[in-house]
Design a protein around this motif. Sequence first.
Motif, PDB file in Angstrom:
ATOM      1  N   ARG A  20       3.773 -21.281 -24.249  1.00 13.61           N
ATOM      2  CA  ARG A  20       3.208 -19.832 -24.634  1.00 13.61           C
ATOM      3  C   ARG A  20       3.687 -19.394 -25.915  1.00 13.61           C
ATOM      4  N   SER A  21       3.065 -18.940 -26.865  1.00 16.14           N
ATOM      5  CA  SER A  21       3.341 -18.453 -28.266  1.00 16.14           C
ATOM      6  C   SER A  21       4.336 -17.116 -28.100  1.00 16.14           C
ATOM      7  N   ALA A  22       5.317 -17.096 -29.033  1.00 20.11           N
ATOM      8  CA  ALA A  22       6.170 -16.124 -28.995  1.00 20.11           C
ATOM      9  C   ALA A  22       5.625 -14.880 -30.104  1.00 20.11           C
ATOM     10  N   ILE A  23       4.513 -14.765 -30.540  1.00 23.52           N
ATOM     11  CA  ILE A  23       3.919 -13.812 -31.406  1.00 23.52           C
ATOM     12  C   ILE A  23       4.100 -12.381 -30.805  1.00 23.52           C
ATOM     13  N   GLY A  24       4.770 -11.571 -31.499  1.00 24.44           N
ATOM     14  CA  GLY A  24       4.846 -10.276 -30.868  1.00 24.44           C
ATOM     15  C   GLY A  24       5.986 -10.125 -30.247  1.00 24.44           C
ATOM     16  N   LEU A  25       6.851 -10.847 -29.767  1.00 22.30           N
ATOM     17  CA  LEU A  25       8.157 -10.882 -28.976  1.00 22.30           C
ATOM     18  C   LEU A  25       9.348 -10.721 -29.890  1.00 22.30           C
TER      19      LEU A  25
ATOM     20  N   GLU B 265      10.109 -18.076 -19.947  1.00 22.50           N
ATOM     21  CA  GLU B 265       8.685 -17.752 -19.699  1.00 22.50           C
ATOM     22  C   GLU B 265       7.819 -18.687 -20.751  1.00 22.50           C
ATOM     23  N   LEU B 266       8.286 -19.061 -21.799  1.00 23.49           N
ATOM     24  CA  LEU B 266       7.337 -19.745 -22.824  1.00 23.49           C
ATOM     25  C   LEU B 266       7.308 -21.060 -22.896  1.00 23.49           C
ATOM     26  N   VAL B 267       8.260 -21.891 -22.203  1.00 19.84           N
ATOM     27  CA  VAL B 267       8.488 -23.250 -22.284  1.00 19.84           C
ATOM     28  C   VAL B 267       8.160 -23.629 -20.868  1.00 19.84           C
ATOM     29  N   ARG B 268       7.973 -25.063 -21.079  1.00 14.75           N
ATOM     30  CA  ARG B 268       7.861 -26.107 -19.715  1.00 14.75           C
ATOM     31  C   ARG B 268       8.978 -27.231 -20.060  1.00 14.75           C
ATOM     32  N   VAL B 269       9.774 -27.265 -18.990  1.00 11.15           N
ATOM     33  CA  VAL B 269      10.756 -28.163 -19.138  1.00 11.15           C
ATOM     34  C   VAL B 269      10.819 -29.391 -18.183  1.00 11.15           C
ATOM     35  N   ASP B 270      11.371 -30.751 -18.718  1.00  8.42           N
ATOM     36  CA  ASP B 270      11.552 -31.632 -17.710  1.00  8.42           C
ATOM     37  C   ASP B 270      13.004 -32.371 -18.333  1.00  8.42           C
TER      38      ASP B 270
ATOM     39  N   ARG C 138       1.140 -15.209 -10.153  1.00 10.09           N
ATOM     40  CA  ARG C 138       1.814 -15.977  -9.379  1.00 10.09           C
ATOM     41  C   ARG C 138       2.177 -17.365  -9.810  1.00 10.09           C
ATOM     42  N   LYS C 139       1.366 -18.230 -10.544  1.00  9.28           N
ATOM     43  CA  LYS C 139       1.160 -19.225 -11.285  1.00  9.28           C
ATOM     44  C   LYS C 139       2.477 -19.086 -12.163  1.00  9.28           C
ATOM     45  N   ARG C 140       2.507 -18.302 -13.035  1.00  6.93           N
ATOM     46  CA  ARG C 140       3.568 -17.938 -14.165  1.00  6.93           C
ATOM     47  C   ARG C 140       4.851 -17.732 -13.414  1.00  6.93           C
ATOM     48  N   LEU C 141       4.992 -17.148 -12.487  1.00 10.28           N
ATOM     49  CA  LEU C 141       6.265 -16.804 -11.635  1.00 10.28           C
ATOM     50  C   LEU C 141       6.949 -18.063 -11.088  1.00 10.28           C
TER      51      LEU C 141
ATOM     52  N   LYS D 116       2.715   1.600 -10.844  1.00 11.01           N
ATOM     53  CA  LYS D 116       1.630   1.224 -11.753  1.00 11.01           C
ATOM     54  C   LYS D 116       1.715  -0.256 -11.723  1.00 11.01           C
ATOM     55  N   GLY D 117       0.541  -0.495 -12.009  1.00  9.48           N
ATOM     56  CA  GLY D 117       0.288  -2.216 -12.238  1.00  9.48           C
ATOM     57  C   GLY D 117       1.246  -2.626 -13.080  1.00  9.48           C
ATOM     58  N   ILE D 118       1.483  -3.931 -12.844  1.00 10.58           N
ATOM     59  CA  ILE D 118       2.487  -4.585 -13.705  1.00 10.58           C
ATOM     60  C   ILE D 118       1.675  -4.990 -15.096  1.00 10.58           C
ATOM     61  N   HIS D 119       0.481  -4.886 -15.126  1.00 12.32           N
ATOM     62  CA  HIS D 119      -0.360  -5.223 -16.473  1.00 12.32           C
ATOM     63  C   HIS D 119      -0.246  -4.000 -17.486  1.00 12.32           C
ATOM     64  N   LYS D 120       0.340  -3.023 -17.013  1.00 16.84           N
ATOM     65  CA  LYS D 120       0.751  -1.875 -18.034  1.00 16.84           C
ATOM     66  C   LYS D 120       2.019  -2.367 -18.671  1.00 16.84           C
ATOM     67  N   LEU D 121       2.857  -3.219 -18.438  1.00 15.87           N
ATOM     68  CA  LEU D 121       4.029  -3.461 -19.052  1.00 15.87           C
ATOM     69  C   LEU D 121       3.638  -4.345 -20.338  1.00 15.87           C
ATOM     70  N   PRO D 122       4.174  -3.956 -21.515  1.00 20.91           N
ATOM     71  CA  PRO D 122       4.072  -4.414 -22.758  1.00 20.91           C
ATOM     72  C   PRO D 122       4.076  -5.985 -22.456  1.00 20.91           C
ATOM     73  N   LYS D 123       3.433  -6.971 -22.975  1.00 19.90           N
ATOM     74  CA  LYS D 123       3.548  -8.403 -23.114  1.00 19.90           C
ATOM     75  C   LYS D 123       3.834  -8.810 -21.404  1.00 19.90           C
ATOM     76  N   TRP D 124       3.306  -8.391 -20.693  1.00 24.75           N
ATOM     77  CA  TRP D 124       3.745  -8.593 -19.149  1.00 24.75           C
ATOM     78  C   TRP D 124       3.436 -10.240 -18.762  1.00 24.75           C
ATOM     79  N   THR D 125       2.523 -11.103 -19.474  1.00 24.78           N
ATOM     80  CA  THR D 125       2.436 -12.298 -19.324  1.00 24.78           C
ATOM     81  C   THR D 125       3.693 -13.186 -19.736  1.00 24.78           C
ATOM     82  N   ARG D 126       4.478 -12.674 -20.513  1.00 26.09           N
ATOM     83  CA  ARG D 126       5.447 -13.459 -21.148  1.00 26.09           C
ATOM     84  C   ARG D 126       6.962 -12.813 -20.785  1.00 26.09           C
ATOM     85  N   VAL D 127       7.098 -11.996 -20.197  1.00 25.68           N
ATOM     86  CA  VAL D 127       8.299 -11.498 -19.980  1.00 25.68           C
ATOM     87  C   VAL D 127       8.523 -11.364 -18.228  1.00 25.68           C
TER      88      VAL D 127
END
Lengths: 100, 112
Positions: free
Chosen positions: A10-15, A52-57, B34-37, B92-103
């Motif tokens: 996943r890209s880190a744009i905006g992080l 959250e951004l990488v896949r590791v093996d 769930r897949k991301r978790l 509230k829904g977790i999708h209200k969290l900024p950058k929720w798919t990457r934190v």
Amino acid sequence: MPFFRITLHRSAIGLPERTRGVLAALGLRKRTQTVFHPVSPQFAGMIMKVKELVRVDEVEKALTPSEMREERRPPRGFYLEKAVPRVDYSRAAGKGKEMA
Amino acid sequence: MFGFGAFRATSPLSGGLLWKIPWRLSRFQKARQRKRLRAVDSVVATLDSALKKQGQSLRSLEVWKEEMPTEAEMLPKDKYTIFDRKEKRYRKGIHKLPKWTRVSQRLNPPGY
């Protein structure tokens, strides 16, 4: 010596700048790029920061860029799944002309 | 009256700040969540097993394993919603969290 094989998924744009700095320190510049780093608490800590951004093996040896390229190459040749009777295309074309 | 298609006059398009953000996730968004978790869980498991083979340890890794539930251990409530003191019923829904798919956002205040 075992290595972590780390791929940026996943890209880190905006992080935050800290997160992007960790990726830079790992040597990850763009998505799907893969780097190898020896298994050590230092590198594990860096991976924890960007988990959250990488896949590791965990792999036994680090691959060179040319070895990684070879890994992606599809197998050469083709498989014959079912033999089909040969058609003589020159004769088939001649027949078509007569009918028209 | 305004017909169908891409340029029909809907309330969000008729000017002004009206964004249509659904109040809850769709089942496909929940499946991807769930897949991301699980992906994060697998990274942590890989780091843990690799360090264990070397006889090493890492404090942040130990803390994570101690405190954070895995995807299977989490309640659906915590997977898809997040505590918010301003919200009715405090969720509230977790999708209200900024950058929720990457934190990572797994824990909520106990009792809420």
